[in-house]
Design an enzyme around this catalytic site. Structure first.
Site, PDB file in Angstrom:
ATOM      1  N   HIS A  22       0.860  -1.184   0.000  1.00 10.00           N
ATOM      2  CA  HIS A  22       0.000   0.000   0.000  1.00 10.00           C
ATOM      3  C   HIS A  22       0.900   1.239   0.000  1.00 10.00           C
ATOM      4  O   HIS A  22       1.826   1.332   0.797  1.00 10.00           O
ATOM      5  CB  HIS A  22      -0.904   0.020   1.233  1.00 10.00           C
ATOM      6  CG  HIS A  22      -1.859  -1.127   1.287  1.00 10.00           C
ATOM      7  ND1 HIS A  22      -2.921  -1.264   0.415  1.00 10.00           N
ATOM      8  CD2 HIS A  22      -1.911  -2.212   2.093  1.00 10.00           C
ATOM      9  CE1 HIS A  22      -3.590  -2.367   0.695  1.00 10.00           C
ATOM     10  NE2 HIS A  22      -2.990  -2.969   1.703  1.00 10.00           N
TER      11      HIS A  22
ATOM     12  N   ASP B 129      -8.181  -6.635   6.305  1.00  6.48           N
ATOM     13  CA  ASP B 129      -8.511  -7.563   5.214  1.00  6.48           C
ATOM     14  C   ASP B 129      -9.271  -8.771   5.736  1.00  6.48           C
ATOM     15  O   ASP B 129     -10.185  -9.275   5.078  1.00  6.48           O
ATOM     16  CB  ASP B 129      -7.236  -8.008   4.493  1.00  6.48           C
ATOM     17  CG  ASP B 129      -6.777  -7.014   3.446  1.00  6.48           C
ATOM     18  OD1 ASP B 129      -7.556  -6.713   2.534  1.00  6.48           O
ATOM     19  OD2 ASP B 129      -5.645  -6.521   3.546  1.00  6.48           O
TER      20      ASP B 129
ATOM     21  N   GLU C 268      -4.958 -13.333   6.243  1.00  3.32           N
ATOM     22  CA  GLU C 268      -5.948 -12.284   5.977  1.00  3.32           C
ATOM     23  C   GLU C 268      -7.236 -12.805   5.344  1.00  3.32           C
ATOM     24  O   GLU C 268      -8.092 -12.007   4.941  1.00  3.32           O
ATOM     25  CB  GLU C 268      -5.333 -11.223   5.058  1.00  3.32           C
ATOM     26  CG  GLU C 268      -4.078 -10.587   5.639  1.00  3.32           C
ATOM     27  CD  GLU C 268      -3.464  -9.570   4.705  1.00  3.32           C
ATOM     28  OE1 GLU C 268      -3.750  -8.387   4.896  1.00  3.32           O
ATOM     29  OE2 GLU C 268      -2.717  -9.974   3.792  1.00  3.32           O
TER      30      GLU C 268
END
Length: 256
Positions: free
Chosen positions: A46, A177, A151
């Site tokens: 990210h 997530d 996740e």
């Protein structure tokens, strides 16, 4: 490669606190080090950090004795090699769902015979060929950390098998997530997410692997530590800076 202080602390059962760095600047890493964090997770999944900046952020960590872990994208093999050749002490790999995926991750991190990491003795990690390849391979295999993120539903179901894979150092619940995968997007304190974390901690204790997770607040970080989480990622650089700026603005305006 220098001794991995973070890996040694976790091996001794100590709690370690770091943060995610998404701002592409070595200064962020230096600030984290000066503030006293144990590690920084340089985030390539990210954010917009490129490989050259990532290497300079790893350099900043080295200067200050801070352990640099690089979170790589889901298609991880090329990014793992770039991060390790830049001198990172570990990689954090998202969306691991099975023992087979965990084994693939370990093989990408480790040199033979433990894995099949690409070989070049001319990288920063090998101090540009000033270290013998044999010494570099042995040291890297010993000191480099493998952090795997759970996740999804499949990862929760296969936690025990994933934790049993040789070479895994940390299993990390990614609460945001995971909350989405469990049908409660954004509700990281939902009982489904908390149950997965509890399961992770129990399995990690049995398998001699460190449990990790993310804490968006100081209170949550303290809670994770009390629950047995050893590798605590406290917030993200952007969030920490925003809160500090917002507090200053409000206090100057007399709002608090």
């Amino acid at each position: 490669m220098k001794k991995n202080v973070l890996k040694e602390k976790l091996r001794m059962g100590k709690q370690c606190v770091g943060l995610f760095a998404t701002i592409p600047s070595p200064a962020i890493v230096e600030l984290a080090a000066v503030a006293g964090f144990d590690f920084v997770i340089i985030d390539l999944e990210h954010g917009v950090i490129d490989y050259e900046t990532m290497e300079n952020m790893v350099r900043a960590a080295d200067v200050h004795g801070l352990t640099a872990v690089v979170r790589v994208p889901e298609s991880f093999e090329d990014a793992v090699l770039k991060a390790l050749e830049a001198g990172a002490h570990g990689v954090e790999i998202p969306h691991i769902g099975s023992a087979a995926e965990a084994e693939k991750a370990v093989k990408a991190v480790k040199y033979a015979p433990e894995g099949m990491r690409g070989v070049s003795p001319y990288t920063r990690a090998a101090w540009y060929s000033s270290v013998s390849p044999r010494e570099h391979f042995a040291t890297s295999n010993r000191e480099t950390m493998v952090v795997l993120q759970i996740e999804g539903v499949e990862g929760v179901e296969n936690m025990e098998a994933i934790a049993s894979v040789k070479g895994v150092d940390v299993l990390f619940v990614g609460p945001y997530d995971l909350s989405q995968a469990l049908g409660v997007p954004g509700d990281v304190d939902n009982e489904k997410v908390l149950a997965a974390l509890k399961k992770l901690v129990q399995i990690c204790m049995q398998k001699d692997v460190s449990a990790g997770s993310f804490a968006p607040t100081i209170e949550k970080a303290r809670q994770l530590i009390s629950q047995g989480v050893k590798y605590v990622a406290y917030s993200v650089d952007t969030g920490i800076i925003y809160k500090s700026f917002k507090q200053a603005v409000d206090e100057i305006a007399g709002k608090s």
